[in-house]
Write an enzyme that holds these catalytic residues in place. Structure first.
Site, PDB file in Angstrom:
ATOM      1  N   HIS A 186      30.881 -52.425  89.372  1.00  0.00           N
ATOM      2  CA  HIS A 186      32.238 -52.859  89.743  1.00  0.00           C
ATOM      3  C   HIS A 186      32.674 -54.117  89.000  1.00  0.00           C
ATOM      4  O   HIS A 186      33.853 -54.408  88.901  1.00  0.00           O
ATOM      5  CB  HIS A 186      32.359 -53.053  91.258  1.00  0.00           C
ATOM      6  CG  HIS A 186      31.586 -54.220  91.769  1.00  0.00           C
ATOM      7  ND1 HIS A 186      30.282 -54.130  92.172  1.00  0.00           N
ATOM      8  CD2 HIS A 186      31.928 -55.519  91.894  1.00  0.00           C
ATOM      9  CE1 HIS A 186      29.865 -55.325  92.549  1.00  0.00           C
ATOM     10  NE2 HIS A 186      30.834 -56.180  92.398  1.00  0.00           N
ATOM     11  N   ASP A 243      19.263 -56.942  90.444  1.00  0.00           N
ATOM     12  CA  ASP A 243      20.524 -56.804  91.163  1.00  0.00           C
ATOM     13  C   ASP A 243      21.713 -57.296  90.338  1.00  0.00           C
ATOM     14  O   ASP A 243      22.813 -56.766  90.468  1.00  0.00           O
ATOM     15  CB  ASP A 243      20.443 -57.596  92.481  1.00  0.00           C
ATOM     16  CG  ASP A 243      21.657 -57.368  93.361  1.00  0.00           C
ATOM     17  OD1 ASP A 243      22.045 -56.197  93.519  1.00  0.00           O
ATOM     18  OD2 ASP A 243      22.220 -58.348  93.880  1.00  0.00           O
ATOM     19  N   HIS A 248      25.464 -56.607  85.765  1.00  0.00           N
ATOM     20  CA  HIS A 248      26.685 -57.417  85.606  1.00  0.00           C
ATOM     21  C   HIS A 248      26.610 -58.395  84.431  1.00  0.00           C
ATOM     22  O   HIS A 248      27.509 -58.460  83.605  1.00  0.00           O
ATOM     23  CB  HIS A 248      26.959 -58.250  86.863  1.00  0.00           C
ATOM     24  CG  HIS A 248      27.075 -57.452  88.121  1.00  0.00           C
ATOM     25  ND1 HIS A 248      27.535 -56.167  88.153  1.00  0.00           N
ATOM     26  CD2 HIS A 248      26.804 -57.784  89.408  1.00  0.00           C
ATOM     27  CE1 HIS A 248      27.545 -55.739  89.403  1.00  0.00           C
ATOM     28  NE2 HIS A 248      27.098 -56.693  90.176  1.00  0.00           N
ATOM     29  N   LYS A 348      21.514 -67.095  94.303  1.00  0.00           N
ATOM     30  CA  LYS A 348      22.160 -67.129  95.618  1.00  0.00           C
ATOM     31  C   LYS A 348      21.910 -68.483  96.271  1.00  0.00           C
ATOM     32  O   LYS A 348      20.952 -69.165  95.931  1.00  0.00           O
ATOM     33  CB  LYS A 348      21.567 -66.036  96.502  1.00  0.00           C
ATOM     34  CG  LYS A 348      22.004 -64.652  96.062  1.00  0.00           C
ATOM     35  CD  LYS A 348      21.659 -63.615  97.108  1.00  0.00           C
ATOM     36  CE  LYS A 348      22.148 -62.259  96.706  1.00  0.00           C
ATOM     37  NZ  LYS A 348      23.622 -62.155  96.655  1.00  0.00           N
ATOM     38  N   LYS A 353      30.409 -70.697  94.556  1.00  0.00           N
ATOM     39  CA  LYS A 353      30.533 -69.361  93.984  1.00  0.00           C
ATOM     40  C   LYS A 353      31.377 -69.478  92.717  1.00  0.00           C
ATOM     41  O   LYS A 353      32.589 -69.748  92.785  1.00  0.00           O
ATOM     42  CB  LYS A 353      31.233 -68.457  94.999  1.00  0.00           C
ATOM     43  CG  LYS A 353      31.551 -67.089  94.459  1.00  0.00           C
ATOM     44  CD  LYS A 353      32.190 -66.256  95.533  1.00  0.00           C
ATOM     45  CE  LYS A 353      32.570 -64.898  94.998  1.00  0.00           C
ATOM     46  NZ  LYS A 353      32.985 -63.996  96.053  1.00  0.00           N
TER      47      LYS A 353
HETATM   48  N1  LIG Z   1      28.226 -52.040 100.538  1.00  0.00           N
HETATM   49  C1  LIG Z   1      28.644 -52.619  99.417  1.00  0.00           C
HETATM   50  O1  LIG Z   1      29.459 -53.534  99.382  1.00  0.00           O
HETATM   51  C2  LIG Z   1      28.102 -52.138  98.080  1.00  0.00           C
HETATM   52  C3  LIG Z   1      28.438 -52.835  96.917  1.00  0.00           C
HETATM   53  C4  LIG Z   1      27.984 -52.345  95.694  1.00  0.00           C
HETATM   54  C5  LIG Z   1      27.223 -51.206  95.655  1.00  0.00           C
HETATM   55  N2  LIG Z   1      26.892 -50.562  96.810  1.00  0.00           N
HETATM   56  C6  LIG Z   1      26.103 -49.318  96.727  1.00  0.00           C
HETATM   57  O2  LIG Z   1      26.842 -48.271  97.335  1.00  0.00           O
HETATM   58  C7  LIG Z   1      25.964 -47.338  97.962  1.00  0.00           C
HETATM   59  C8  LIG Z   1      26.342 -47.175  99.416  1.00  0.00           C
HETATM   60  O3  LIG Z   1      26.225 -48.434 100.041  1.00  0.00           O
HETATM   61  P1  LIG Z   1      26.600 -48.677 101.560  1.00  0.00           P
HETATM   62  O4  LIG Z   1      26.436 -50.136 101.772  1.00  0.00           O
HETATM   63  O5  LIG Z   1      27.885 -48.047 101.925  1.00  0.00           O
HETATM   64  O6  LIG Z   1      25.411 -47.890 102.294  1.00  0.00           O
HETATM   65  P2  LIG Z   1      25.325 -47.501 103.825  1.00  0.00           P
HETATM   66  O7  LIG Z   1      26.159 -48.462 104.626  1.00  0.00           O
HETATM   67  O8  LIG Z   1      23.896 -47.315 104.138  1.00  0.00           O
HETATM   68  O9  LIG Z   1      26.090 -46.084 103.885  1.00  0.00           O
HETATM   69  C9  LIG Z   1      25.514 -44.849 103.585  1.00  0.00           C
HETATM   70  C10 LIG Z   1      26.034 -43.825 104.563  1.00  0.00           C
HETATM   71  O10 LIG Z   1      25.456 -42.556 104.243  1.00  0.00           O
HETATM   72  C11 LIG Z   1      24.983 -41.979 105.448  1.00  0.00           C
HETATM   73  N3  LIG Z   1      23.894 -41.058 105.177  1.00  0.00           N
HETATM   74  C12 LIG Z   1      22.679 -41.360 104.666  1.00  0.00           C
HETATM   75  N4  LIG Z   1      21.938 -40.220 104.569  1.00  0.00           N
HETATM   76  C13 LIG Z   1      22.709 -39.201 105.023  1.00  0.00           C
HETATM   77  C14 LIG Z   1      22.511 -37.805 105.163  1.00  0.00           C
HETATM   78  N5  LIG Z   1      21.366 -37.222 104.826  1.00  0.00           N
HETATM   79  N6  LIG Z   1      23.515 -37.053 105.647  1.00  0.00           N
HETATM   80  C15 LIG Z   1      24.689 -37.627 105.991  1.00  0.00           C
HETATM   81  N7  LIG Z   1      24.934 -38.947 105.899  1.00  0.00           N
HETATM   82  C16 LIG Z   1      23.963 -39.737 105.413  1.00  0.00           C
HETATM   83  C17 LIG Z   1      24.510 -43.174 106.240  1.00  0.00           C
HETATM   84  O11 LIG Z   1      24.337 -42.810 107.592  1.00  0.00           O
HETATM   85  P3  LIG Z   1      23.269 -43.644 108.501  1.00  0.00           P
HETATM   86  O12 LIG Z   1      23.926 -44.958 108.772  1.00  0.00           O
HETATM   87  O13 LIG Z   1      23.089 -42.780 109.688  1.00  0.00           O
HETATM   88  O14 LIG Z   1      22.029 -43.771 107.662  1.00  0.00           O
HETATM   89  C18 LIG Z   1      25.630 -44.159 106.001  1.00  0.00           C
HETATM   90  O15 LIG Z   1      26.709 -43.930 106.868  1.00  0.00           O
HETATM   91  C19 LIG Z   1      24.553 -47.895  97.739  1.00  0.00           C
HETATM   92  O16 LIG Z   1      24.026 -47.314  96.570  1.00  0.00           O
HETATM   93  C20 LIG Z   1      24.797 -49.377  97.481  1.00  0.00           C
HETATM   94  O17 LIG Z   1      23.785 -49.944  96.684  1.00  0.00           O
HETATM   95  C21 LIG Z   1      27.312 -50.996  98.033  1.00  0.00           C
END
Ligand SMILES: NC(=O)c1ccc[n+]([C@@H]2O[C@H](COP(=O)([O-])OP(=O)(O)OC[C@H]3O[C@@H](n4cnc5c(N)ncnc54)[C@H](OP(=O)(O)O)[C@@H]3O)[C@@H](O)[C@H]2O)c1
Length: 511
Positions: A186, A243, A248, A348, A353
């Protein structure tokens, strides 16, 4: 801009739609794009996740995220309900056989309703460990076969080392053509990061001095004030090098160091970036301790508040060896950059920042001024501020007003905020729109990701094999470990300590 491609009938399938990324970034970005009329009327989001929800509950949950994170602020009823009518939800466990069959049915229904075959974006908003099984199930459900219409977005982290990144690339290209894959970083969607290209290649002024003859060294700093927050479990496996630096900071380095592109075609830009990564001098394992520094924060004070050390954060091991700070000294071995050091650092729980690139020019070849005039003399420096107060400044010498000849450095500043009206779109808006347009310029190609992992591999290997004896080695609320100062001081240089104005402090705390 190619608006039409984004206005084609579009289905965005968010896989993992119950998660944090969807809530904080993706849907607020889609809402802002929709409100600015970048999206088609024939546009639907289908969220799939295992959480039990109905369409209404899904929409309500997402509205909270949009209220908090949209650049428009809180939604009003009318704008929200128009947008929300495009949001749908399917409860399914996509890791089990047949998990995607209800989605296939749903997509077919949509095609029938529209009487047209839409472009389909599958956004994998899932933990990296889930990508393999998800791709297998998507393959079984034959969801990705149409190479022209189907795009798949893969989030970072892309692998955790060269071997796993290669395996992931093999897995993805087993089902998809490279042109269908959008590996997202991003950072590349940020206006100021893209502005580096505009600054370098839309101005004739810089190119003649943009090389080893005039540039002494480059510093790239991405400093954070926050700790690991709720990401302790992830960070334990990742650390700052994986990370931040491998993705980045290397993207920024590539933009600073790349050769002028012939065109703005996606592959042309990406080829030029890969050339830079390939030219980075391989770090010999015996020299890792000389060119790489790792650190971990201990407790300290930030803005008058006592904050815990990394090892006391949730989901972090008491004796953790994960680095929350990393600095590297790199060389780009080519005609333009031979022997010009690139110092990169990220961490961190630092003072502030700030993300910025500092290009330090060489001193003048001959100093005609009397010694008394030179008290405060400093070489020219160009600073590209990526955040928080986006802009560019150039430091040069001016004569201090008065009867004596005294030189003093002054800054000439360009501020994005002052120069341009209107809000800046979020990085995810730009990237989502590019995916819908089929423009992969701001996304990483397989070879680029692998080349970046190759650069950090020797450091990861040595750090993985030798546990740090001095962690925690910097206090929260400082600029990082002393060893990072030594890294650059050995070359007779020092890190540029970013100047933070009070305005910026306020802006940061409200972000
Ligand atoms: N969050 C951020 O700001 C951010 C920033 C940059 C990159 N990322 C990347 O984006 C990706 C997602 O991040 P996130 O923070 O959104 O992760 P997350 O909060 O763990 O969301 C993943 C979702 O997928 C669901 N899930 C997992 N296994 C599943 C399955 N077999 N069937 C159906 N649903 C399932 C999870 O449900 P459960 O909760 O029940 O497990 C959860 O709702 C990751 O690769 C992360 O590194 C995130």
């Amino acid at each position: 801009m190619e608006v039409s491609a984004a206005l084609k009938p579009t289905v965005v399938v968010i896989v993992g739609a119950g998660g944090d990324l969807t809530w904080r970034k993706l849907v607020p970005a889609l809402y802002d794009l929709f409100s600015d009329k970048w999206l088609a009327d024939r546009f639907v989001v289908i969220g799939v996740d295992r959480k039990e929800m109905r369409d209404d509950g899904f929409r309500e949950h997402l509205r909270e995220g949009v209220d908090q994170f949209s650049r428009r602020g809180r939604t009003d009823e009318k704008a929200w309900s128009t947008f929300a009518s495009h949001l749908n939800y399917l409860t399914t466990d996509f890791a089990i056989p047949g998990g995607f069959s209800s989605l296939s049915d749903r997509v077919r229904e949509q095609e029938k309703t529209w009487g047209a075959k839409p472009q389909i974006v599958f956004y994998l908003a899932i933990p990296p460990t889930m990508v393999e099984v998800t791709m297998q199930q998507m393959g079984e459900a034959q969801l990705c076969q149409d190479r022209d219409r189907v795009h798949v977005v893969v989030e970072k982290p892309f692998g955790r080392d060269l071997i796993s990144a290669r395996a992931l690339n093999r897995l993805l290209t087993g089902t998809l053509a490279e042109s269908q894959i959008y590996r997202i970083d991003h950072y590349l969607g940020k206006e100021t990061v893209q502005n580096i290209l505009a600054f370098r290649f839309a101005n004739a002024l810089l190119e003649p001095i943009w090389d080893r003859r005039y540039i002494d060294h480059v510093q790239i700093s991405v400093m954070e004030r926050v700790g690991v927050e709720h990401r302790g479990a992830y960070y334990e496996q990742a650390g700052a090098l994986r990370d931040m630096i491998q993705n980045h900071l290397f993207q920024i380095l590539c933009m600073i160091a790349m050769e002028p592109p012939v065109s703005f075609q996606a592959d042309e830009i990406r080829n030029k970036k890969v050339d830079v990564l390939h030219a980075i001098r391989t770090i010999h394992p015996d020299l890792v301790h000389e060119v790489a520094v790792r650190g971990q924060y201990g407790p300290g004070w930030i803005q008058g508040e006592h904050v815990p050390g990394y090892r006391a954060e949730p989901n972090v091991a008491l004796g953790s060896s994960s680095e929350t700070y990393a600095a590297l000294k790199l060389f780009v071995d080519n005609w333009r950059w031979q022997d010009v050091p690139f110092y990169v650092r990220t961490g961190k729980r630092l003072v502030a920042k700030v993300s910025e690139v500092s290009i330090q020019f060489r001193p003048v070849p001959h100093q005609p001024f009397p010694v008394e005039a030179l008290g405060e003399w400093q070489p020219n420096r160009l600073v590209i501020r990526i955040q928080p107060e986006e802009g560019i400044s150039i430091r040069f010498q001016a004569k201090q007003p008065g009867l004596a000849m005294r030189l003093r450095p002054v800054d000439m500043r360009f501020s994005y905020r002052e120069a341009f009206d209107g809000p800046t779109p979020a990085a995810y808006e730009m990237l989502l729109l590019d995916i819908m347009r089929g423009d992969a310029t701001l996304f990483m190609r397989a070879d680029q990701v692998e080349a970046a992992w190759s650069v950090v591999s020797p450091v990861l290997d040595v750090w993985g094999a030798v546990a740090p004896m001095d962690f925690p080695n910097y206090q929260a609320g400082t600029w990082g470990p002393e060893a990072a100062e030594v890294l650059i001081a050995r070359d007779g240089r020092s890190w540029l300590q970013p100047a933070i104005s009070e305005d910026e402090e306020e802006k940061e705390s409200s972000e």
